[in-house]
Write a protein that holds these residues in place. Structure first.
Motif, PDB file in Angstrom:
ATOM      1  N   THR A 182      -7.081  -8.215  -7.388  1.00 52.04           N
ATOM      2  CA  THR A 182      -8.013  -8.531  -6.534  1.00 52.04           C
ATOM      3  C   THR A 182      -7.797  -8.306  -4.858  1.00 52.04           C
ATOM      4  OG1 THR A 182      -6.835 -10.492  -6.196  1.00 52.04           O
ATOM      5  CG2 THR A 182      -8.369 -10.691  -7.904  1.00 52.04           C
ATOM      6  N   PHE A 183      -6.662  -7.332  -4.872  1.00 42.68           N
ATOM      7  CA  PHE A 183      -6.238  -6.931  -3.376  1.00 42.68           C
ATOM      8  C   PHE A 183      -6.104  -8.214  -2.429  1.00 42.68           C
ATOM      9  CE2 PHE A 183      -8.613  -2.814  -4.563  1.00 42.68           C
ATOM     10  CZ  PHE A 183      -7.658  -2.522  -5.491  1.00 42.68           C
ATOM     11  N   GLU A 184      -6.081  -9.384  -3.155  1.00 39.93           N
ATOM     12  CA  GLU A 184      -5.439 -10.655  -2.269  1.00 39.93           C
ATOM     13  C   GLU A 184      -4.263 -10.545  -1.932  1.00 39.93           C
ATOM     14  OE1 GLU A 184      -7.072 -13.917  -4.640  1.00 39.93           O
ATOM     15  OE2 GLU A 184      -9.130 -13.414  -4.144  1.00 39.93           O
ATOM     16  N   PRO A 185      -3.751 -11.391  -0.708  1.00 37.94           N
ATOM     17  CA  PRO A 185      -2.274 -11.383  -0.399  1.00 37.94           C
ATOM     18  C   PRO A 185      -1.579 -12.482  -1.210  1.00 37.94           C
ATOM     19  CG  PRO A 185      -3.469 -12.334   1.258  1.00 37.94           C
ATOM     20  CD  PRO A 185      -4.616 -11.844   0.342  1.00 37.94           C
ATOM     21  N   LEU A 186      -0.124 -12.338  -1.076  1.00 37.99           N
ATOM     22  CA  LEU A 186       0.275 -13.548  -1.909  1.00 37.99           C
ATOM     23  C   LEU A 186      -0.073 -15.098  -1.342  1.00 37.99           C
ATOM     24  CD1 LEU A 186       3.834 -11.784  -1.969  1.00 37.99           C
ATOM     25  CD2 LEU A 186       2.898 -12.881  -3.917  1.00 37.99           C
ATOM     26  N   VAL A 200       0.846  -1.103  -0.023  1.00 35.60           N
ATOM     27  CA  VAL A 200      -0.009  -0.036  -0.195  1.00 35.60           C
ATOM     28  C   VAL A 200       0.907   1.130   0.077  1.00 35.60           C
ATOM     29  CG1 VAL A 200      -2.193  -0.958   0.907  1.00 35.60           C
ATOM     30  CG2 VAL A 200      -0.164  -0.338   2.338  1.00 35.60           C
ATOM     31  N   PRO A 201       0.465   2.354  -0.508  1.00 33.43           N
ATOM     32  CA  PRO A 201       1.158   3.502  -0.936  1.00 33.43           C
ATOM     33  C   PRO A 201       1.453   4.262   0.626  1.00 33.43           C
ATOM     34  CG  PRO A 201      -1.009   3.827  -1.656  1.00 33.43           C
ATOM     35  CD  PRO A 201      -0.586   2.416  -1.385  1.00 33.43           C
ATOM     36  N   LYS A 202       2.534   4.704   0.668  1.00 32.58           N
ATOM     37  CA  LYS A 202       2.940   5.511   1.647  1.00 32.58           C
ATOM     38  C   LYS A 202       3.301   7.151   1.318  1.00 32.58           C
ATOM     39  CE  LYS A 202       3.840   1.836   3.953  1.00 32.58           C
ATOM     40  NZ  LYS A 202       3.909   0.779   2.829  1.00 32.58           N
ATOM     41  N   LEU A 203       2.425   7.912   2.116  1.00 31.77           N
ATOM     42  CA  LEU A 203       2.629   9.332   2.093  1.00 31.77           C
ATOM     43  C   LEU A 203       3.704   9.984   2.750  1.00 31.77           C
ATOM     44  CD1 LEU A 203       0.900  11.716   0.650  1.00 31.77           C
ATOM     45  CD2 LEU A 203      -0.356  11.925   2.817  1.00 31.77           C
ATOM     46  N   ARG A 204       4.426  10.873   2.174  1.00 27.55           N
ATOM     47  CA  ARG A 204       5.427  11.483   2.938  1.00 27.55           C
ATOM     48  C   ARG A 204       5.217  13.174   2.857  1.00 27.55           C
ATOM     49  NH1 ARG A 204       7.821   6.827   4.369  1.00 27.55           N
ATOM     50  NH2 ARG A 204       7.785   5.430   2.714  1.00 27.55           N
ATOM     51  N   VAL A 205       5.140  13.671   4.055  1.00 24.55           N
ATOM     52  CA  VAL A 205       5.083  15.203   4.100  1.00 24.55           C
ATOM     53  C   VAL A 205       6.524  15.511   4.784  1.00 24.55           C
ATOM     54  CG1 VAL A 205       3.761  17.306   4.719  1.00 24.55           C
ATOM     55  CG2 VAL A 205       2.529  15.072   3.873  1.00 24.55           C
ATOM     56  N   GLY A 211       7.605 -11.878  17.376  1.00 20.05           N
ATOM     57  CA  GLY A 211       7.632 -10.481  16.525  1.00 20.05           C
ATOM     58  C   GLY A 211       5.975 -10.765  16.118  1.00 20.05           C
ATOM     59  N   VAL A 212       5.624  -9.817  15.113  1.00 21.19           N
ATOM     60  CA  VAL A 212       4.347  -9.716  14.307  1.00 21.19           C
ATOM     61  C   VAL A 212       4.781 -10.110  13.043  1.00 21.19           C
ATOM     62  CG1 VAL A 212       2.328  -8.357  14.137  1.00 21.19           C
ATOM     63  CG2 VAL A 212       3.411  -8.456  16.296  1.00 21.19           C
ATOM     64  N   LEU A 213       3.857 -11.039  12.298  1.00 16.24           N
ATOM     65  CA  LEU A 213       4.204 -11.288  10.876  1.00 16.24           C
ATOM     66  C   LEU A 213       3.507 -10.054   9.997  1.00 16.24           C
ATOM     67  CD1 LEU A 213       3.362 -15.026  10.794  1.00 16.24           C
ATOM     68  CD2 LEU A 213       5.663 -13.904  11.080  1.00 16.24           C
ATOM     69  N   VAL A 214       2.388  -9.652  10.295  1.00 14.73           N
ATOM     70  CA  VAL A 214       1.728  -8.605   9.622  1.00 14.73           C
ATOM     71  C   VAL A 214       1.263  -7.448  10.390  1.00 14.73           C
ATOM     72  CG1 VAL A 214      -0.003  -8.334   7.961  1.00 14.73           C
ATOM     73  CG2 VAL A 214       1.038 -10.606   8.061  1.00 14.73           C
ATOM     74  N   VAL A 217       7.058  -9.717   2.589  1.00 13.14           N
ATOM     75  CA  VAL A 217       6.250 -10.155   1.490  1.00 13.14           C
ATOM     76  C   VAL A 217       4.788 -10.170   1.780  1.00 13.14           C
ATOM     77  CG1 VAL A 217       8.115 -11.160   0.324  1.00 13.14           C
ATOM     78  CG2 VAL A 217       6.747 -12.599   1.787  1.00 13.14           C
ATOM     79  N   ARG A 218       4.403 -10.217   3.187  1.00 16.91           N
ATOM     80  CA  ARG A 218       3.268 -10.549   3.497  1.00 16.91           C
ATOM     81  C   ARG A 218       2.400  -9.395   3.519  1.00 16.91           C
ATOM     82  NH1 ARG A 218       6.127 -13.851   7.230  1.00 16.91           N
ATOM     83  NH2 ARG A 218       5.298 -15.853   7.376  1.00 16.91           N
ATOM     84  N   ASP A 219       2.919  -8.194   3.190  1.00 22.00           N
ATOM     85  CA  ASP A 219       2.271  -6.827   2.961  1.00 22.00           C
ATOM     86  C   ASP A 219       1.648  -6.809   1.739  1.00 22.00           C
ATOM     87  OD1 ASP A 219       3.105  -6.341   5.825  1.00 22.00           O
ATOM     88  OD2 ASP A 219       4.850  -5.242   5.229  1.00 22.00           O
ATOM     89  N   TYR A 220       1.970  -7.465   0.669  1.00 22.42           N
ATOM     90  CA  TYR A 220       1.766  -7.069  -0.600  1.00 22.42           C
ATOM     91  C   TYR A 220       0.355  -7.732  -0.912  1.00 22.42           C
ATOM     92  CZ  TYR A 220       6.322  -5.164  -1.332  1.00 22.42           C
ATOM     93  OH  TYR A 220       7.420  -4.663  -1.414  1.00 22.42           O
ATOM     94  N   LEU A 221      -0.462  -6.967  -1.801  1.00 26.04           N
ATOM     95  CA  LEU A 221      -1.819  -7.331  -2.293  1.00 26.04           C
ATOM     96  C   LEU A 221      -1.586  -7.575  -3.799  1.00 26.04           C
ATOM     97  CD1 LEU A 221      -3.905  -4.659  -0.178  1.00 26.04           C
ATOM     98  CD2 LEU A 221      -3.175  -7.196   0.269  1.00 26.04           C
TER      99      LEU A 221
END
Length: 309
Positions: free
Chosen positions: A277-281, A105-110, A297-300, A269-273
């Motif tokens: 379809t916006f489904e994960p890998l 998902v896109p990241k906004l930078r200000v 830790g936390v996987l996602v 890689v778990r972050d990707y859609l």
């Protein structure tokens, strides 16, 4: 090596990726699909600053108030359904196969004046490769200027170390520990940033090359490129967004530049859609990566944790 920048916008996606993995950086001119998401981003930023010019808002706002605006704005943009839809349109426009292309998902930078804010939500990235953040070697990076971009407050590449190792702190980065604490806590840091951002050793980044595009243009480059934030020493902010993509065939074939110096653990890689379809890998693809990550830790990352911080 020479630093190669291409403006070839009609190159088929598989050939563009092949050139990325050989070190080419693409600077593609503005096009309607990219401008649409840039305009949506600017609309959200303008609404968040409630009538203030977002390029100069830091000049008359306390830094804590400013950070509070960013703390609500950035995840709202990142997880907005419309952003995902517009990002998919960009990939289609650029010739990607959306059934095989996955995006983060896109990241906004200000990015305001560095002396005002350069930590936490306004972090100025030291020289780094995205692969040091536990990204796969075949990651494609995309960076879009929205407003206020210039050579003295954009981003820069350090091409001396393409394909060559550089002393760095990536061994201290674990993707799952990052998900557990560091992503959650970004808004806490205003004057300093103790999070374990992997970075090149001070003074070891080599030469710097800045590629400046107009709003609505896009930079495309390998996640293995050494790059950094240009500290903003002007009076106005810079607004941009970025995202990353993976092609499932490249993941399965271990495509991409050779890993010369990343020692990070876990995987992103778990972050990707999937773009259509916006489904994960698929689980079997994810299983190829990140087996060495922290067991505690936390996987996602769950963005809902930001609502209580």
């Amino acid at each position: 090596m020479s630093f190669v920048v291409s403006t070839e916008a009609g190159l088929p996606d598989h050939l563009r990726r092949r050139q990325l993995y050989a070190g080419t950086v693409f600077c593609l001119p503005p096009r309607d699909s990219i401008t649409a998401l840039a305009e949506f981003a600017l609309e959200m930023v303008s609404q968040a600053f409630d009538g203030r010019d977002p390029l100069t808002a830091h000049q008359d706002m306390g830094v804590e108030e400013y950070v509070g605006v960013l703390a609500a704005l950035k995840p709202a943009f990142t997880h907005h359904r419309r952003c995902k839809e517009l990002l998919r349109e960009i990939l289609l426009d650029l010739g990607a196969d959306t059934s095989k292309t996955y995006f983060d998902v896109p990241k906004l930078r200000v990015v305001p004046t560095a002396s005002y804010l350069s930590s936490g939500l306004g972090y100025n990235y030291a020289a780094h490769r995205d692969t040091w953040y536990a990204s796969p070697d075949c990651q494609n990076n995309w960076w879009v200027p929205v407003a206020g971009n210039a050579a003295n407050k954009g981003m820069q590449f350090h091409p001396d170390f393409w394909g060559r190792p550089v002393d760095n702190s990536s061994s201290g980065f674990d993707a799952y520990e990052w998900n557990r604490t560091s992503r959650r806590d970004a808004a806490k840091y205003v004057t300093h940033d103790p999070r374990p951002h992997p970075k090149a050793a001070p003074g070891a980044e080599g030469s710097a090359v800045r590629v400046v595009g107009d709003p609505g243009s896009i930079l495309s480059f390998s996640g293995a490129q050494l790059h950094s934030t240009v500290p903003n020493e002007t009076d106005t902010a810079r607004i941009s967004f970025d995202f990353r993509t993976l092609h499932i065939d490249d993941l399965l074939s271990d495509a991409g530049p050779v890993n010369v110096d990343s020692r990070s653990t876990g995987t992103s890689v778990r972050d990707y859609l999937r773009a259509d379809t916006f489904e994960p890998l698929p689980d079997e693809v994810i299983a190829r990566y990140g087996a060495d990550g922290s067991a505690d830790g936390v996987l996602v990352f769950d963005p809902k944790v930001l609502e209580t911080n």
